[in-house]
Design a protein around this motif. Structure first.
Motif, mmCIF file in Angstrom:
data_model
loop_
_atom_site.group_PDB
_atom_site.id
_atom_site.type_symbol
_atom_site.label_atom_id
_atom_site.label_comp_id
_atom_site.label_asym_id
_atom_site.label_seq_id
_atom_site.Cartn_x
_atom_site.Cartn_y
_atom_site.Cartn_z
ATOM 1 N N ARG A 58 0.656 -1.113 -0.020
ATOM 2 C CA ARG A 58 0.256 0.070 -0.274
ATOM 3 C C ARG A 58 0.957 1.430 -0.367
ATOM 4 O O ARG A 58 1.138 2.392 -0.596
ATOM 5 C CB ARG A 58 -0.803 0.070 1.582
ATOM 6 C CG ARG A 58 -2.496 -1.505 0.655
ATOM 7 C CD ARG A 58 -3.067 -0.973 2.458
ATOM 8 N NE ARG A 58 -3.867 -2.100 2.059
ATOM 9 C CZ ARG A 58 -4.951 -1.969 1.424
ATOM 10 N NH1 ARG A 58 -5.191 -0.789 1.820
ATOM 11 N NH2 ARG A 58 -5.861 -2.721 2.341
ATOM 12 N N ARG A 59 1.681 1.067 1.114
ATOM 13 C CA ARG A 59 2.995 2.285 1.066
ATOM 14 C C ARG A 59 3.371 3.161 -0.885
ATOM 15 O O ARG A 59 3.578 3.976 -0.947
ATOM 16 C CB ARG A 59 3.842 2.107 1.842
ATOM 17 C CG ARG A 59 3.563 2.534 3.080
ATOM 18 C CD ARG A 59 4.591 2.168 4.343
ATOM 19 N NE ARG A 59 4.511 1.528 5.858
ATOM 20 C CZ ARG A 59 4.830 1.931 6.610
ATOM 21 N NH1 ARG A 59 6.188 1.009 5.986
ATOM 22 N NH2 ARG A 59 4.548 2.237 7.626
ATOM 23 N N THR A 60 3.916 1.674 -1.044
ATOM 24 C CA THR A 60 4.484 1.733 -2.284
ATOM 25 C C THR A 60 3.241 1.913 -3.432
ATOM 26 O O THR A 60 3.678 3.628 -3.930
ATOM 27 C CB THR A 60 5.274 0.573 -3.350
ATOM 28 O OG1 THR A 60 5.890 -0.381 -2.160
ATOM 29 C CG2 THR A 60 5.299 0.643 -4.418
ATOM 30 N N ILE A 61 2.171 1.568 -3.124
ATOM 31 C CA ILE A 61 1.144 2.563 -4.266
ATOM 32 C C ILE A 61 0.737 3.864 -3.512
ATOM 33 O O ILE A 61 0.223 4.916 -5.149
ATOM 34 C CB ILE A 61 0.086 1.240 -4.647
ATOM 35 C CG1 ILE A 61 -0.184 -0.307 -5.143
ATOM 36 C CG2 ILE A 61 -0.451 1.593 -5.488
ATOM 37 C CD1 ILE A 61 0.398 -0.288 -6.353
ATOM 38 N N ASN A 62 1.468 4.267 -2.730
ATOM 39 C CA ASN A 62 0.479 5.638 -2.247
ATOM 40 C C ASN A 62 1.895 6.069 -3.118
ATOM 41 O O ASN A 62 1.472 7.265 -3.696
ATOM 42 C CB ASN A 62 0.287 5.771 -0.462
ATOM 43 C CG ASN A 62 -0.841 5.228 0.010
ATOM 44 O OD1 ASN A 62 -1.703 4.905 -1.096
ATOM 45 N ND2 ASN A 62 -0.990 4.623 0.699
ATOM 46 N N ARG A 63 2.937 5.864 -2.625
ATOM 47 C CA ARG A 63 4.305 7.216 -2.607
ATOM 48 C C ARG A 63 4.358 7.315 -4.094
ATOM 49 O O ARG A 63 4.195 8.117 -4.927
ATOM 50 C CB ARG A 63 5.002 6.541 -2.546
ATOM 51 C CG ARG A 63 5.318 6.609 -0.852
ATOM 52 C CD ARG A 63 6.808 5.931 -0.739
ATOM 53 N NE ARG A 63 7.004 4.651 -0.983
ATOM 54 C CZ ARG A 63 7.246 3.101 -0.327
ATOM 55 N NH1 ARG A 63 7.094 3.505 0.533
ATOM 56 N NH2 ARG A 63 8.016 2.759 -0.464
ATOM 57 N N ALA A 115 3.202 10.483 -6.023
ATOM 58 C CA ALA A 115 4.550 10.539 -7.284
ATOM 59 C C ALA A 115 4.175 11.164 -8.253
ATOM 60 O O ALA A 115 4.180 12.287 -9.874
ATOM 61 C CB ALA A 115 5.273 9.659 -7.063
ATOM 62 N N GLU A 116 2.471 11.300 -9.054
ATOM 63 C CA GLU A 116 1.885 10.809 -10.256
ATOM 64 C C GLU A 116 1.353 12.405 -10.148
ATOM 65 O O GLU A 116 1.681 12.829 -11.138
ATOM 66 C CB GLU A 116 1.193 9.356 -10.880
ATOM 67 C CG GLU A 116 2.247 8.603 -11.167
ATOM 68 C CD GLU A 116 0.633 7.183 -11.173
ATOM 69 O OE1 GLU A 116 -0.318 7.147 -10.621
ATOM 70 O OE2 GLU A 116 1.446 6.240 -11.507
ATOM 71 N N LEU A 117 0.246 12.910 -9.353
ATOM 72 C CA LEU A 117 -0.431 13.547 -8.769
ATOM 73 C C LEU A 117 1.075 14.916 -8.847
ATOM 74 O O LEU A 117 1.030 16.041 -9.521
ATOM 75 C CB LEU A 117 -0.314 13.702 -7.509
ATOM 76 C CG LEU A 117 -1.720 12.977 -7.418
ATOM 77 C CD1 LEU A 117 -2.016 12.861 -6.280
ATOM 78 C CD2 LEU A 117 -2.440 13.233 -8.474
ATOM 79 N N VAL A 118 2.060 14.143 -8.495
ATOM 80 C CA VAL A 118 3.279 15.713 -8.173
ATOM 81 C C VAL A 118 3.393 16.115 -9.834
ATOM 82 O O VAL A 118 3.611 16.810 -10.526
ATOM 83 C CB VAL A 118 4.482 15.322 -7.577
ATOM 84 C CG1 VAL A 118 5.245 15.899 -7.807
ATOM 85 C CG2 VAL A 118 3.911 15.120 -5.990
#
Length: 344
Positions: free
Chosen positions: A304-309, A313-316
């Motif tokens: 989940r952390r990986t997906i969240n990160r 990153a995609e939103l940034v």
């Protein structure tokens, strides 16, 4: 039917088709299998375990229900021949009675004709017998008259012959009495001689019997002494054998008792070892389960952390500030944004 289940229902009118056609029975079994296998088993919660037990119970009740339906159908089929035989008996009895009722006037007329014919034949037989008796009586009467005339002619010759026969009979009677006296005297002499001989023979037989009795008594005394000696020797041998057998049995019992105690001790040791092994296996299994669950949770958290990160990153990359992107991803992960979700 004797039982109702949640998985299958068999209508009584359709039971014969179900049990005689695989096209009917297979879908029932397939429906039960499909329903039972649709359950996702979960033994980690009481609700899940109860659901498994409930579904197994439903399957067992369905089995009993179908089996009882077949049993009831077989019982009905077995009763059918008895019902048919009873109907046949009723038909026979009622139609036989109807046949007798319809034929009764003819039967009574035939019986009357037979009675009239029998009476006529009896009357004819009576007249025939009376005619024969009259003819016989007439012939007897004629014979009697002829015999009477002949007797008158022979009367004189008969009286003379009768007197001579009487005298001859008297002479024969006297001679017979003399012969009887002579035979009686000879018989008395023979009987006296025979009685004397019998007494002599009896005395000799008594003497022989006494001698034989003495010999028998001596022989029996000798045999009794020999038997007593044999019995004494056999009793001593038996007592010795029993003593030896008792000692051997006591030793065997002792050895068996020792062996039994050894077996019990070994069995107890084996039981304790099995229990210890089972407890150790259970402990290791529980530790493995806890470790597997912890590893699974850790892996899930890291995933989940990986997906969240990655999402941050995609939103940034899409132009949002990093702080704002992190807050957006956190809100979506918590379910605060209803229309948007993250697929992990």
């Amino acid at each position: 039917m004797s039982e109702v289940t949640d998985l299958v229902v068999i209508e009584k009118s359709n039971a014969m088709a179900v049990f005689t056609s695989s096209e009917q029975l297979d879908p029932l079994i397939a429906a039960i299998e499909s329903e039972a296998r649709s359950l996702v088993p979960d033994v980690t919660t009481k609700k899940g375990r109860d659901a498994i037990a409930s579904m197994a119970h439903k399957v067992a009740r369905s089995k009993t229900y179908i089996d009882n339906a077949g049993k009831d159908l077989v019982a009905e089929l077995k009763a059918l021949p008895k019902q048919i035989d009873e109907s046949r008996r009723l038909v026979r009895e009622r139609l036989d009675a109807l046949k007798d009722e319809v034929r009764r006037p003819l039967t009574e007329w035939e019986a009357e004709q037979e009675r009239i014919a029998a009476e006529k034949a009896a009357e004819e037989e009576r007249l025939r017998i009376e005619a024969e008796e009259r003819a016989a009586l007439e012939a007897l009467k004629k014979q009697f008259e002829a015999d009477h005339e002949m007797a008158l002619l022979m009367n004189k010759d008969f009286d003379r012959d009768a007197a001579e026969a009487k005298a001859e009979a008297e002479r024969q009677r006297i001679a017979h009495e003399e012969e009887l006296k002579r035979q009686a005297a000879e018989q008395a002499k023979r009987e006296a001689a025979e009685a004397a001989q019998r007494e002599i023979d009896a005395a000799a037989a008594r003497e022989r019997e006494a001698l034989l009795a003495k010999e028998r008594a001596e022989r029996e005394a000798k045999e009794a002494a020999e038997l007593a000696e044999r019995n004494r020797i056999a009793a001593e041998q038996k007592a010795e054998a029993e003593k030896k057998a008792a000692a051997e049995k006591a030793e065997r019992d002792k050895q068996e008792a020792i062996a039994e105690e050894k077996r019990k001790a070994q069995a107890e040791a084996d039981r304790i070892k099995r229990e210890a092994d089972e407890k150790e296996r259970a402990r290791l299994a529980e530790e493995k389960r806890i470790a597997d669950e912890a590893a699974s949770r850790a892996a899930d958290i890291e995933h989940r952390r990986t997906i969240n990160r990655q999402s941050v990153a995609e939103l940034v990359a899409a132009g949002l500030p990093e702080d704002c992107a992190q807050k957006c991803v956190a809100a979506i992960a918590k379910g605060e944004v209803k229309a948007i979700c993250i697929t992990y």
